[in-house]
Structures are given as structure tokens and as C-alpha cells.
Design a protein around this motif. Structure first.
Motif, PDB file in Angstrom:
ATOM      1  N   ALA A 254       0.834  -1.210   0.000  1.00 21.28           N
ATOM      2  CA  ALA A 254       0.000   0.000   0.000  1.00 21.28           C
ATOM      3  C   ALA A 254       0.868   1.261   0.000  1.00 21.28           C
ATOM      4  N   HIS A 255       1.920   1.281   0.839  1.00 24.52           N
ATOM      5  CA  HIS A 255       2.827   2.430   0.847  1.00 24.52           C
ATOM      6  C   HIS A 255       3.555   2.562  -0.492  1.00 24.52           C
ATOM      7  N   TYR A 256       3.883   1.461  -1.060  1.00 22.21           N
ATOM      8  CA  TYR A 256       4.584   1.492  -2.349  1.00 22.21           C
ATOM      9  C   TYR A 256       3.711   2.174  -3.399  1.00 22.21           C
ATOM     10  N   ARG A 257       2.395   1.898  -3.336  1.00 25.06           N
ATOM     11  CA  ARG A 257       1.485   2.523  -4.296  1.00 25.06           C
ATOM     12  C   ARG A 257       1.471   4.036  -4.123  1.00 25.06           C
ATOM     13  N   GLU A 258       1.329   4.504  -2.866  1.00 23.93           N
ATOM     14  CA  GLU A 258       1.242   5.939  -2.626  1.00 23.93           C
ATOM     15  C   GLU A 258       2.529   6.662  -3.018  1.00 23.93           C
ATOM     16  N   VAL A 267      11.816   4.715  -4.345  1.00 20.63           N
ATOM     17  CA  VAL A 267      10.566   4.341  -3.671  1.00 20.63           C
ATOM     18  C   VAL A 267      10.813   3.280  -2.614  1.00 20.63           C
ATOM     19  N   GLY A 268      11.645   2.283  -2.920  1.00 19.45           N
ATOM     20  CA  GLY A 268      11.868   1.182  -1.977  1.00 19.45           C
ATOM     21  C   GLY A 268      12.400   1.667  -0.651  1.00 19.45           C
ATOM     22  N   ARG A 269      13.370   2.582  -0.668  1.00 22.28           N
ATOM     23  CA  ARG A 269      13.931   3.111   0.576  1.00 22.28           C
ATOM     24  C   ARG A 269      12.873   3.893   1.353  1.00 22.28           C
ATOM     25  N   GLU A 270      12.070   4.674   0.654  1.00 22.16           N
ATOM     26  CA  GLU A 270      11.037   5.467   1.303  1.00 22.16           C
ATOM     27  C   GLU A 270       9.983   4.579   1.969  1.00 22.16           C
ATOM     28  N   GLN A 278       5.701   5.463  10.359  1.00 22.29           N
ATOM     29  CA  GLN A 278       4.233   5.474  10.384  1.00 22.29           C
ATOM     30  C   GLN A 278       3.685   4.293   9.566  1.00 22.29           C
ATOM     31  N   PRO A 279       3.719   3.096  10.107  1.00 21.95           N
ATOM     32  CA  PRO A 279       3.280   1.926   9.321  1.00 21.95           C
ATOM     33  C   PRO A 279       1.831   2.016   8.865  1.00 21.95           C
ATOM     34  N   PHE A 280       0.966   2.623   9.692  1.00 19.53           N
ATOM     35  CA  PHE A 280      -0.443   2.720   9.321  1.00 19.53           C
ATOM     36  C   PHE A 280      -0.818   4.120   8.850  1.00 19.53           C
ATOM     37  N   GLY A 281       0.159   4.874   8.433  1.00 21.43           N
ATOM     38  CA  GLY A 281      -0.116   6.237   8.003  1.00 21.43           C
ATOM     39  C   GLY A 281      -0.453   6.333   6.534  1.00 21.43           C
ATOM     40  N   LEU A 282      -1.409   5.587   6.085  1.00 25.27           N
ATOM     41  CA  LEU A 282      -1.839   5.633   4.687  1.00 25.27           C
ATOM     42  C   LEU A 282      -2.790   6.807   4.506  1.00 25.27           C
ATOM     43  N   GLU A 283      -2.641   7.556   3.438  1.00 28.68           N
ATOM     44  CA  GLU A 283      -3.414   8.777   3.223  1.00 28.68           C
ATOM     45  C   GLU A 283      -4.489   8.632   2.162  1.00 28.68           C
TER      46      GLU A 283
END
Length: 475
Positions: A254-258, A267-270, A278-283
């Protein structure tokens, strides 16, 4: 076995050979042509010539030259016919020898002695093989019993049928492909390679998501049902590892998508930094949707892998070995019974042919003897015909001689010619038809009894094979 019923096979092979190659005929001795002989010897002319000279003299007792020629002609024909008869007799003798009743009876005795032993040997070999298979089955059953005892199991293992296993594997493949497509659609916007790049990246995440779930379910989580606390602990650890891994993999996706949509260069490092901070910090709600769908697929793969076989590790494979051993034992037992049935049927078929052949040989024997006797009668009648022909020729000559004579004829002119008869060679050491019929009936009866014994032995063997479990429970 390759040498099964060897004596019977030799006897059967001799039966298949032809025993009758002669042709009955009643014209082997042609009719003596007196008219032709009379003309060739000019009997009328010679009779007139010699009669005009009063030859032979009145006091003559021996045949003159012309009469001796007539007799010589007839005797030559008699000897030629006798040679034909002898040749015929040699042919009959060869045919009688080829019937070889003594040899046939000897082979029948040998076959009767060995055939039942051969069949019993075949039965014994099969029984030994079944004992080995039964011991293998007992070993597998003991292993299963011991496994259930030490693990406290009182139920049967849940074996997965081939068709059901195919469905489970197909379901995993479906999850993998469907998740790849779903993830690819979500990742395509942020991928520099577009839809294709998104699908490739999505396949990597999907394969990791499904693979981790299946491997942990099969290798670790199923240990939770074992009696050992160490095994249960390993299973609980497996569950925890799975939960953490499934959540981490799908959050990373999910983070990779954002981040890929925000056009980050690395992207991988980010993604790693976000997971730590913030593991659950999806926006974006789409990211949460992607996370939920991925987690759902992971759970589906986990459950499918857990129930792919019996939940208790090793139980299904142990019972499967028992089932395969039992199946092999039962199938091989039926194959051996069917094989014995084929042997019995083959034996009966050959014996039926041999029994019929003995009757046919006797009929051929009778035909040969009758043909030979008929030829003997024909030769006897042929000699009578030659004697009459000789007297006919002598009469032609003597009548012409009398008509031309001026002196009385010799006394022997009034006496008929008596031809010495030739007798065919006497046949010795030949089968009497009554004795032959008795011997053939005896041989056929012995063969029939042997067929019955083979049939009884087959029934006994089949029952012994089927009752092997109850007769030898310890094996």
C-alpha cells in the motif's frame, strides 16, 4: 513361468501337426489291355504261321516261344503291380508310424505327472509373493497404529483426493493471478513502465504474499495441533510470524502505491522509512483498499494451505502409505487369481484339443488299415484279372494255331494257365483296433481327470489367496 506345462506343450505341439497326407484311390492297378497286347505280339498271325508248320508238336509239354512271351508279359505286369502295392504299403507304414500312439500315450503320462505339479508351483510362487505384500501391509498398518498411539489420535486421517487437491492448487493459482491483476491495476498509475510494469511489480508482491502464507501454514502453523508443548509453541510462533508478515507485506504494498504516485526516485527506501515511522499512516482510501484486498488474499491462501492435507503433520502421509500398500496387495492378489484362471483355461483348451486328436488319430488309423486292406483286395483281384487276360491271349494264339494245323494239337492246349500268386508282406506289431480304442479311452479319461484336478486346485488356490488375512493374521 516360462516352462509351465512343458510336457503338455510338447504333446500339444505334436497334435497340431498334420497326420494324414495320403489319398485314397481304387485305380492303382490299371486293367490289362489284352487287345493291345494281342496286336503287339501278333498272336493271330503267329498262331497261323506256327500252326501251318504244326508247331508246337503234338508231344510238346512246354509252352512255345509265343506262349512264353504271353506269360512273360503277364508276369511282368504282375511284378510291376506288386511293386506298386509294396510302395503303397510303405506309405501306409510311414503314416502309421507317424500316428505314434505309443509316443502320444507316453507324453500323456508325462503331462499327467508334471502338469499338476507345475500348477501347484505357480500357486506357491503367487502365495509367496502375497505373503511379502501382506507383510509390507502389516508393517504400514503397525506404523499407522504406532503413530496414532504416540500422538493420541483416534480418528482416521483426512486424505485429500487427487481431484480435491487439484482444486486446492487451482485455487492458489487463481488467488495469485487475481491478486496480481488487482495489484497491477492499482500500481499501474505510479509505475514508470505503465500497466506492464505495474503487473510485474504486483506479481512479485502477490507471489510473496501467497507464498509466505502457504509455507507458514504447512510447515509451522499445523504444529499447533500436536501434543508436544514445544510443537504447539512452534505453531503459535508460526501464527504470529504469519500475522506480522501478512500485515507487513500488504502495508508495504500500500505504501509502495502511494509513494510511486508521488514520483519518488527511490521508492523502496522510502517504503522502509514509512514502515518504521508510520506503518499505518496511509493517506489514500485506495491504499487501504489495496491493503485489505491483499490481506484477504493472504488469509485465503493461508487457510487453503492449512487444509491442503490433514491438519496433523505426518498423519495423512502415514495413512496414505497404508492405503497404497493395501491397494497394491488387493490388486496383486486379484491379478494372481486371474493369472491362475488363465493358466487353467489354457490347460483345459489344450487338453480338449488333445482328447479330440486322439479320436481323430484312431479314425485315421482305421482309415489307413481299411485302405491297405482295400489295396490288398484290389491286388488279389488284379492278379485274377491278369490270369484271365493270360488265358485270353493264349486262347487267341491257340485258336489261330488249331485252325492252321494238319496234325493234332498238344494236350496242354486244352489246359488253362495257372498264375502263381504274390502275397503282400505280412504286417506285424500293429495295433488292434479294440486294444487301441481301450487305450485311447483310458488316456482320454486320465486327461479328463487331470482337468478336474487342475480345476479343483484352482478353486483351492483362489480360496487360499482370499483367506490369506484370516489364515495368517500375524503376517
Amino acid at each position: 513361468m516360462a516352462t509351465r506345462f512343458e510336457a503338455l506343450n510338447r504333446l500339444w505341439g505334436s497334435v497340431r501337426e498334420s497326420n494324414h497326407d495320403f489319398r485314397a484311390s481304387t485305380d492303382i492297378f490299371p486293367v490289362f489291355d489284352t487287345q493291345k497286347v494281342s496286336e503287339s505280339l501278333d498272336l493271330a498271325g503267329s498262331g497261323q504261321t506256327n500252326g501251318a508248320q504244326n508247331r508246337p508238336a503234338k508231344s510238346a509239354r512246354a509252352l512255345d516261344e509265343i506262349e512264353q512271351r504271353i506269360v512273360s508279359k503277364v508276369e511282368e505286369e504282375k511284378k510291376t503291380s506288386y511293386q506298386v502295392l509294396e510302395d503303397q504299403f510303405h506309405t501306409f507304414a510311414d503314416r502309421l508310424r507317424n500316428l505314434d500312439f505309443e509316443g502320444q500315450f507316453g507324453l500323456i503320462r508325462q503331462a499327467n505327472i508334471t502338469s499338476l505339479s507345475d500348477f501347484k508351483a505357480e500357486v506357491t510362487m503367487g502365495e509367496d509373493e502375497l505373503h511379502g505384500l501382506r507383510r509390507d501391509l502389516k508393517t504400514a498398518e503397525d506404523e499407522l497404529t504406532h503413530f496414532k498411539e504416540i500422538h493420541g489420535l483416534k480418528r482416521a486421517a483426512k486424505e485429500t483426493a487427487s481431484s480435491y487437491m487439484f482444486l486446492k492448487v487451482s485455487f492458489l493459482i487463481f488467488i495469485l493471478l487475481f491478486e496480481t491483476i488487482v495489484n497491477g491495476v492499482f500500481l499501474a498509475k505510479g509505475s514508470q513502465q505503465g500497466l506492464v510494469g505495474g503487473v510485474v511489480e504486483a506479481f512479485a508482491f502477490a507471489f510473496l504474499n501467497v507464498g509466505v502464507a502457504v509455507l507458514l501454514a504447512i510447515l509451522m502453523v499445523r504444529n499447533i495441533v500436536k501434543r508436544s508443548w514445544l510443537s504447539k509453541l512452534a505453531g503459535i510462533v508460526g501464527v504470529c510470524v504469519y500475522v506480522v508478515g501478512a500485515v507487513a507485506i500488504n502495508l508495504a504494498l500500500a505504501h509502495y502505491r502511494e509513494l510511486s504516485e508521488a514520483a519518488f526516485s527511490d521508492v523502496g527506501r522510502e517504503v522502509i522509512i514509512r514502515l518504521k515511522a508510520q506503518p499505518f499512516g496511509l493517506e489514500d482510501v485506495k491504499s487501504w483498499t489495496l491493503f485489505g484486498v491483499g490481506l484477504l488474499f493472504s488469509v485465503g491462501a493461508f487457510v487453503d494451505g492449512y487444509y491442503m492435507t490433514d491438519p496433523y503433520p505426518g498423519f495423512s502421509s502415514t495413512q496414505k502409505r497404508v492405503r497404497l500398500a493395501r491397494q497394491h496387495y488387493i490388486e496383486r492378489k486379484q491379478e494372481l487369481i486371474d493369472g491362475l484362471k488363465d493358466v487353467r483355461d489354457e490347460y483345459n483348451e489344450k487338453v480338449d484339443l488333445i482328447i479330440r486328436d486322439l479320436s481323430q488319430r484312431r479314425a485315421e488309423h482305421q482309415a489307413i488299415i481299411a485302405h491297405r486292406a482295400r489295396n490288398t483286395d484290389l491286388f488279389r483281384e488284379h492278379q485274377n484279372q491278369l490270369e484271365r487276360s493270360a488265358n485270353t491271349l493264349l486262347t487267341i494264339y491257340r485258336d489261330a494255331n488249331r485252325a492252321a494245323r494238319t496234325e493234332p494239337e498238344p494236350k496242354y492246349f486244352s489246359m488253362p494257365y495257372k498264375m502263381d500268386r504274390l502275397k503282400p508282406t505280412e504286417v506285424v506289431a500293429e495295433w488292434n483296433d479294440k486294444d487301441l480304442a481301450e487305450r485311447i479311452a483310458q488316456a482320454q479319461e486320465e486327461l479328463t481327470r487331470q482337468m478336474e484336478k487342475i480345476g479343483e486346485e484352482f478353486s483351492t488356490a483362489a480360496n487360499r489367496y482370499r483367506q490369506l488375512d484370516s489364515l495368517f493374521p500375524e503376517t
